[in-house]
Design a protein around this motif. Structure first.
Motif, PDB file in Angstrom:
ATOM      1  N   UNK A 147      23.995  53.014  50.159  1.00 20.32           N
ATOM      2  CA  UNK A 147      24.980  51.915  50.072  1.00 20.32           C
ATOM      3  C   UNK A 147      25.360  51.641  48.611  1.00 20.32           C
ATOM      4  N   UNK A 148      24.370  51.595  47.730  1.00 19.91           N
ATOM      5  CA  UNK A 148      24.686  51.292  46.323  1.00 19.91           C
ATOM      6  C   UNK A 148      25.475  52.430  45.678  1.00 19.91           C
ATOM      7  N   UNK A 149      25.181  53.667  46.094  1.00 26.88           N
ATOM      8  CA  UNK A 149      25.935  54.839  45.601  1.00 26.88           C
ATOM      9  C   UNK A 149      27.407  54.711  46.014  1.00 26.88           C
ATOM     10  N   UNK A 150      27.634  54.341  47.281  1.00 27.01           N
ATOM     11  CA  UNK A 150      29.009  54.211  47.790  1.00 27.01           C
ATOM     12  C   UNK A 150      29.712  52.991  47.188  1.00 27.01           C
ATOM     13  N   UNK A 151      28.963  51.901  46.994  1.00 28.54           N
ATOM     14  CA  UNK A 151      29.577  50.688  46.429  1.00 28.54           C
ATOM     15  C   UNK A 151      30.096  50.940  45.019  1.00 28.54           C
ATOM     16  N   UNK A 152      29.375  51.787  44.275  1.00 28.80           N
ATOM     17  CA  UNK A 152      29.832  52.104  42.922  1.00 28.80           C
ATOM     18  C   UNK A 152      31.114  52.937  42.969  1.00 28.80           C
ATOM     19  N   UNK A 153      31.190  53.833  43.969  1.00 30.06           N
ATOM     20  CA  UNK A 153      32.376  54.702  44.084  1.00 30.06           C
ATOM     21  C   UNK A 153      33.578  53.988  44.698  1.00 30.06           C
ATOM     22  N   UNK A 169      27.961  54.767  56.863  1.00 30.62           N
ATOM     23  CA  UNK A 169      28.034  54.897  55.397  1.00 30.62           C
ATOM     24  C   UNK A 169      27.820  56.347  54.979  1.00 30.62           C
ATOM     25  N   UNK A 170      26.857  57.006  55.606  1.00 30.48           N
ATOM     26  CA  UNK A 170      26.556  58.391  55.218  1.00 30.48           C
ATOM     27  C   UNK A 170      27.781  59.282  55.419  1.00 30.48           C
ATOM     28  N   UNK A 171      28.553  59.032  56.472  1.00 36.80           N
ATOM     29  CA  UNK A 171      29.752  59.846  56.727  1.00 36.80           C
ATOM     30  C   UNK A 171      30.810  59.689  55.631  1.00 36.80           C
ATOM     31  N   UNK A 172      30.743  58.629  54.849  1.00 40.93           N
ATOM     32  CA  UNK A 172      31.691  58.428  53.740  1.00 40.93           C
ATOM     33  C   UNK A 172      31.359  59.297  52.515  1.00 40.93           C
ATOM     34  N   UNK A 173      30.136  59.823  52.454  1.00 40.39           N
ATOM     35  CA  UNK A 173      29.718  60.539  51.233  1.00 40.39           C
ATOM     36  C   UNK A 173      30.509  61.848  51.108  1.00 40.39           C
ATOM     37  N   UNK A 174      31.194  62.050  49.975  1.00 38.88           N
ATOM     38  CA  UNK A 174      32.028  63.251  49.781  1.00 38.88           C
ATOM     39  C   UNK A 174      31.190  64.507  49.557  1.00 38.88           C
ATOM     40  N   UNK A 175      30.135  64.388  48.778  1.00 37.14           N
ATOM     41  CA  UNK A 175      29.333  65.572  48.436  1.00 37.14           C
ATOM     42  C   UNK A 175      28.582  66.066  49.682  1.00 37.14           C
TER      43      UNK A 175
END
Ligand SMILES: [Zn+2]
Length: 233
Positions: A147-153, A169-175
């Motif tokens: 969550x904190x990784x995505x909030x920064x992005x 949330x995990x599905x939002x991760x680009x990498x």
């Protein structure tokens, strides 16, 4: 490391030859441990309301120069009819212990101070032998990291990211690499929380490995971002 020693049964005074798989890491300094033994005894201990004979071993770590004790249990009680002389004693636990600290780079502490704090608490629980609950704590650390990784992005989507489920949330991760690690860590994390364990060949140790790999990839991303920000002059 498998060791064979001659030890005494403390109750009967009889000597026995016993093989055991020694603790692999010193519980104090966490260096690889060669199984060096100062003394040992066979004496009862209680497990799951059963009284069985365990092997108590006083070990000595050459790396930190400190002694500790480890308890080993046989697959069956040496005084029961099903006991075989070839039984290998396996580790129950070693004491005293010191938590193995994990130093994350400063950027991770800035990105997600909650992740670092929860990970450290999980690690402390693990080092005290609380292996039934540390997996849940690693699962919680995963949620904060994701969550904190995505909030920064995506600061503009903070409300949604905070409220949605971890899998959303995990599905939002680009990498793809970070996404795969997070997804699998979440699957294993569910096993640590629910009655039915689906991935029987994996444990909280795998969650921990995946978290550390995620942290490494996030760190690489940050280094690339820093390089990319250098203007051509
Ligand atoms: Zn040591």
């Amino acid at each position: 490391m498998r060791k064979t020693i001659t030890t005494k049964n403390h109750e009967t005074g009889e000597s026995e030859r016993i093989s055991f798989d020694s603790v692999k890491k010193c519980p104090l300094c966490h260096a690889a441990f060669n199984g060096e033994t100062m003394s040992s005894a066979l004496a009862p201990f209680e497990t799951e309301n059963r009284r069985i004979y365990g092997l108590y071993v006083l070990h000595y770590c050459q790396v930190c120069g400190i002694g500790f004790y480890a308890l080993y249990e046989p697959k069956s009680d040496p005084y029961s009819s099903s006991y075989s002389r070839d039984t290998i004693y396996t580790l129950v636990g070693a004491m005293p212990r010191k938590p193995e600290s994990k130093d994350f780079i400063a950027e991770i502490g800035i990105l997600s101070p909650s992740f670092v704090r929860i990970y450290e608490e999980a690690n402390r629980a693990e080092s005290y032998g609380l292996t039934s609950i540390c997996g849940m704590a690693y699962r919680k650390a995963l949620e904060y990291l994701v969550k904190d990784y995505l909030l920064e992005k995506h600061p503009n989507e903070a409300t949604k990211i905070t409220a949605e489920t971890l899998s959303q949330s995990i599905r939002r991760i680009d990498s793809p690499k970070i996404r795969t690690l997070a997804e699998r860590a979440a699957w294993l994390g569910n096993d640590e929380t629910h009655y039915l364990k689906r991935h029987v060949d994996y444990s909280y140790l795998d969650i921990k490995d995946f978290l550390e790999a995620m942290v490494a990839f996030i760190q690489y991303e940050k280094t690339v971002d820093k390089a990319a920000a250098i203007p051509r002059i």
